[in-house]
Write a protein that holds these residues in place. Structure first.
Motif, PDB file in Angstrom:
ATOM      1  N   ASN A  81      56.833  -8.204  36.280  1.00  0.00           N
ATOM      2  CA  ASN A  81      58.229  -8.626  36.451  1.00  0.00           C
ATOM      3  C   ASN A  81      58.320  -9.716  37.516  1.00  0.00           C
ATOM      4  N   LEU A 130      67.097  -5.327  40.095  1.00  0.00           N
ATOM      5  CA  LEU A 130      65.974  -5.935  39.387  1.00  0.00           C
ATOM      6  C   LEU A 130      65.396  -5.016  38.320  1.00  0.00           C
ATOM      7  N   TYR A 131      65.615  -3.706  38.500  1.00  0.00           N
ATOM      8  CA  TYR A 131      65.053  -2.721  37.561  1.00  0.00           C
ATOM      9  C   TYR A 131      65.969  -1.519  37.500  1.00  0.00           C
ATOM     10  N   GLN A 132      66.199  -1.031  36.299  1.00  0.00           N
ATOM     11  CA  GLN A 132      67.003   0.178  36.093  1.00  0.00           C
ATOM     12  C   GLN A 132      66.240   1.048  35.105  1.00  0.00           C
ATOM     13  N   PHE A 133      65.973   2.285  35.494  1.00  0.00           N
ATOM     14  CA  PHE A 133      65.150   3.115  34.618  1.00  0.00           C
ATOM     15  C   PHE A 133      65.921   3.517  33.361  1.00  0.00           C
ATOM     16  N   THR A 134      65.177   3.697  32.287  1.00  0.00           N
ATOM     17  CA  THR A 134      65.746   4.169  31.026  1.00  0.00           C
ATOM     18  C   THR A 134      65.155   5.536  30.719  1.00  0.00           C
ATOM     19  N   TRP A 149      54.710  -2.815  38.585  1.00  0.00           N
ATOM     20  CA  TRP A 149      56.002  -3.410  38.238  1.00  0.00           C
ATOM     21  C   TRP A 149      56.044  -4.887  38.621  1.00  0.00           C
ATOM     22  N   HIS A 173      66.191   2.812  40.433  1.00  0.00           N
ATOM     23  CA  HIS A 173      66.382   1.369  40.329  1.00  0.00           C
ATOM     24  C   HIS A 173      65.771   0.669  41.531  1.00  0.00           C
TER      25      HIS A 173
END
Length: 779
Positions: free
Chosen positions: A298, A608-612, A294, A599
């Motif tokens: 990112n 900074l990150y949110q899962f889909t 990640w 997240h």
């Protein structure tokens, strides 16, 4: 008279001279002190932090791994295992203990305690030092370790200047929180949050008075007063009691409270937070790779890369700390007993080739040589140290000091590396994963028996032959294509799929366990008892390609040959793949890719990150439900029936001793499937309730190490007990809300699933199905 007057005048002039000299010296001293301060502030005695550095003091912050229930699973760090907390997260008695012990006039001064400084000068520091809390923060953050000689005094000047700046820049409460957050309490306990967790397994807010006193006592010297250091246990306790005395002296606690607490033990609950200790170690190792990938993709807004070990990221995971603990306890309880039985059956007298079976000496030598060249020792010596291969080989036969794993605790010994490799070949390993099928959230992940000694992860890295746990994929394909019912019958007679059909290179004639056949069986009965001939007939009806296609849609990425024999579970698959695939059946035919991280936040709480979620429709709700009903038969009357407990009480005593947790006596709806591979090398159990799917694999590192008979070597004995013990614990914890309900029936169901009218007397079943206990166990 004139003479007297003259003497008085001379005396007054002398007195005035003394006064003038006094003021000159005083002003000169004052100017000297001012110049010293100015010189220090100008950087003549070394660089001082500027305004911006005071705004953002440089401290390495560990990345924190947080469970779904808000607990810290572990941290990523190099040297500093630090996670800051705010002042409001500190209990008042912890703050009181600090002030009473380190700086009683903390709220009265502005960074420098004049009274304490004068006392230290007059008594040369013998009656206590003069460093305020603010000065100690300044030293820790910006000055460094204590200096000697002239540097000792210039350092003190810098401490004074910085502490005054700190007092102007921060509130008193913020400085206290800063001090608790930056201090190194030893044993990887950087900061109060790590210290509370490591020494007492608590959050700072949960500390009691005596625990707070012990931690504050460590501020004097965390090495000397380390509660884990067995060289000074009395000193550590005495130091805690000094802190309690100080708290009583300044009226923070009563004399009675002080007396009662001073009599108590330290009562540690030591919970190490090294990378190889603690909870969810295998999951954290997986997460390390996830985070590095990640970070690679990112970057920060300024283009720099995040530092996993110093930027204070927070990684919110789906793991439930309670379920993770239950899973690890279940693994330990069962594997300890199973290993003891395996060792009992593989003594040199009983098995001269122990721990291997069916191998001659040359085959064993070849296996060990291959393992030697795959070992970390070989890699390090060959590629890091550039040592000649002959010398490396010779080193494997030289005794060396080492610490080896045992279920009774690590053993320090001297052993040849080759002998230690053979010793480790005798150990049985496990992989276990638990998932919420509706969300894909992974709730528990146990990749092995001990991460310190066995880093290979048997959840995601390892792939082993799955045996009969593959059969539901064949049944689901047949139900989908042919609209079959669990009540439909097929003959339990041998079947041969000719060479060339479906690309099969040779004729394939599968056999039932014990070569027993006869009569007809319903599909439900056939799957429950893992009858190979019925599964082969279904494969002959649908062909292997649709089964492989279904497996792919179910998330299985491993190579699966398109041949009929896969029906009996010849492919090597991972626990991760199998659990996700089975979860599709419980989720009404919808595949949900497993989720481990919900997240990621930076140290300031910015997301900074949110899962889909990644989902896809694989089967109709009806087909998924019918397949689940088929698998319910496994736990009602088949190889998983021991989960019910009824009618199974006649197992012999030594067998019951190994099958941990028996009798289980579950009464709720459970769908599942056992799996046992050839020669009992791999044991599987996949178990499902409506909101939780769990898979367990057990086996040795090499397939040549296995139980001699199916009594202990079947999936129902090797893997199922771990599931049973784990689920018992989950059900006892009512806060988890694990379902005891039936699987939800589709509103429109055209396939008959109720086979109560089927007459089992018309079915001539005389064999012992795979997974059942042989006759000698007398039930």
């Amino acid at each position: 008279m004139a003479k007297v007057q003259k003497k008085k005048t001379e005396k007054n002039q002398g007195y005035s001279s003394y006064v003038r000299w006094f003021w000159k010296l005083f002003i000169a001293g004052l100017l000297f002190v001012v110049m010293l301060f100015l010189s220090a502030s100008w950087g003549l005695f070394g660089e001082l932090p500027d305004y911006t550095i005071l705004e953002n003091p440089k401290t390495n912050l560990a990345t924190e791994i947080i469970s779904s229930d808000g607990k810290t699973l572990g941290k990523f760090y190099f040297n500093d295992n630090r996670t800051p907390v705010g002042y409001n997260d500190l209990p008042q008695h912890l703050v009181d203990a600090l002030i009473a012990t380190e700086d009683a006039r903390y709220y009265e001064h502005s960074g420098i305690d004049a009274r304490g400084t004068l006392r230290a000068i007059v008594y040369l520091g013998k009656n206590g030092g003069a460093s305020t809390i603010s000065q100690q923060v300044a030293r820790q953050l910006f000055v460094g370790v204590r200096s000697k000689g002239l540097d000792k005094y210039t350092q003190k000047l810098k401490e004074w200047i910085i502490s005054i700046k700190l007092e102007r820049q921060y509130t008193k409460d913020e400085i206290i929180a800063m001090y608790f957050n930056i201090y190194d309490f030893g044993n990887n306990a950087d900061g109060i949050r790590s210290a509370s967790s490591i020494y007492f397994d608590k959050e700072p807010s949960e500390l009691d008075i005596k625990e707070s006193a012990m931690l504050v006592g460590m501020f004097k010297n965390s090495s000397l007063y380390n509660p884990r250091d067995h060289r000074n246990p009395v000193g550590t306790r005495n130091r805690r009691n000094v802190v309690l005395s100080q708290m009583e002296k300044y009226d923070y606690i009563s004399e009675n409270v002080m007396d009662s607490l001073q009599k108590t033990d330290l009562d540690l609950h030591y919970s190490p937070q090294s990378h190889r200790d603690g909870i969810a170690t295998y999951f954290r190792a997986y997460l390390d790779g996830f985070m590095k990938d990640w970070i690679k993709n990112n970057p920060k807004p300024d283009g720099e890369k995040y530092n996993l070990y110093g930027d204070g990221l927070k990684v919110y995971t789906t793991i439930d700390s309670r379920m993770q603990k239950y899973a690890e306890v279940a693994v330990t309880q069962h594997m300890t007993k199973l290993q003891a039985e395996f060792d009992n059956q593989n003594t040199p007298d009983r098995n001269p080739t122990a721990p291997f079976l069916e191998l001659n000496q040359s085959e064993i030598d070849g296996l060990m040589n291959r393992s030697m060249k795959q070992s970390e020792r070989w890699r390090h010596m060959k590629y890091d140290l550039k040592i000649d291969e002959d010398e490396i080989i010779a080193s494997f036969d030289k005794p060396t000091q080492m610490s080896i794993f045992s279920w009774g605790g690590d053993i320090d010994t001297i052993m040849k590396p080759m002998d230690s490799m053979r010793y480790y070949k005798s150990f049985l390993h496990t992989g276990m994963m638990s998932i919420a099928p509706q969300t894909g959230h992974v709730k528990a992940w146990v990749g092995g028996i001990n991460y310190k000694h066995f880093q290979y992860d048997h959840v995601k890295q390892g792939r082993r032959q799955v045996g009969s746990t593959f059969k539901p994929f064949v049944y689901a394909t047949a139900i989908d294509q042919l609209h079959l019912s669990p009540c439909d019958e097929l003959p339990d007679t041998q079947i041969t799929i000719e060479a060339g059909k479906y690309g099969n290179p040779d004729p394939w004639t599968p056999k039932n366990d014990g070569n027993k056949y006869g009569g007809n069986r319903t599909l439900k009965d056939a799957l429950a008892n893992s009858v190979n001939t019925i599964t082969a007939r279904l494969m002959d009806k649908v062909g292997p390609q649709p089964v492989v296609d279904l497996a792919r849609k179910l998330g299985i990425e491993a190579d699966i040959p398109v041949v009929p024999s896969i029906a009996l579970g010849t492919p090597d698959l991972s626990v991760y793949e199998m659990v996700a695939a089975y979860a599709t059946f419980a989720n009404k035919g919808v595949y949900t890719k497993p989720v481990m991280v919900t997240h990621i936040e930076d140290k300031n709480g910015t997301i900074l990150y949110q899962f889909t979620p990644e989902t896809r429709d694989v089967l109709s709700e009806e087909v998924a439900y019918v397949t689940v009903k088929l698998m319910e038969g496994v736990t009602q009357s088949g190889s998983g029936a021991r989960l019910r407990g009824s009618g199974r009480e006649k197992y012999r005593a030594d067998y019951r001793e190994v099958i941990t947790g028996y009798p289980y006596e579950f009464t709720n709806a459970i769908a599942g499937k056992t799996g046992t591979t050839q020669n009992q090398s791999d044991g599987w159990f996949m178990g499902m309730v409506p909101n939780l799917v769990t898979g367990v694999w057990v086996g040795a590192e090499d397939r040549a190490a296995h139980f001699r008979t199916i009594t202990y070597g079947q999936g129902a004995a090797m893997a199922l007990p771990i599931w049973g013990v784990y689920m018992k614990s989950c059900y006892e914890d009512k806060d988890l809300d694990i379902s005891t309900a039936d699987f939800e029936r589709p509103l429109e169901l055209s396939i008959e699933v109720d086979c109560t009218n089927y007459d089992p007397d018309n079915n001539s079943n005389s064999g012992i199905p795979e997974g059942e206990v042989p006759d000698e166990l007398d039930f």
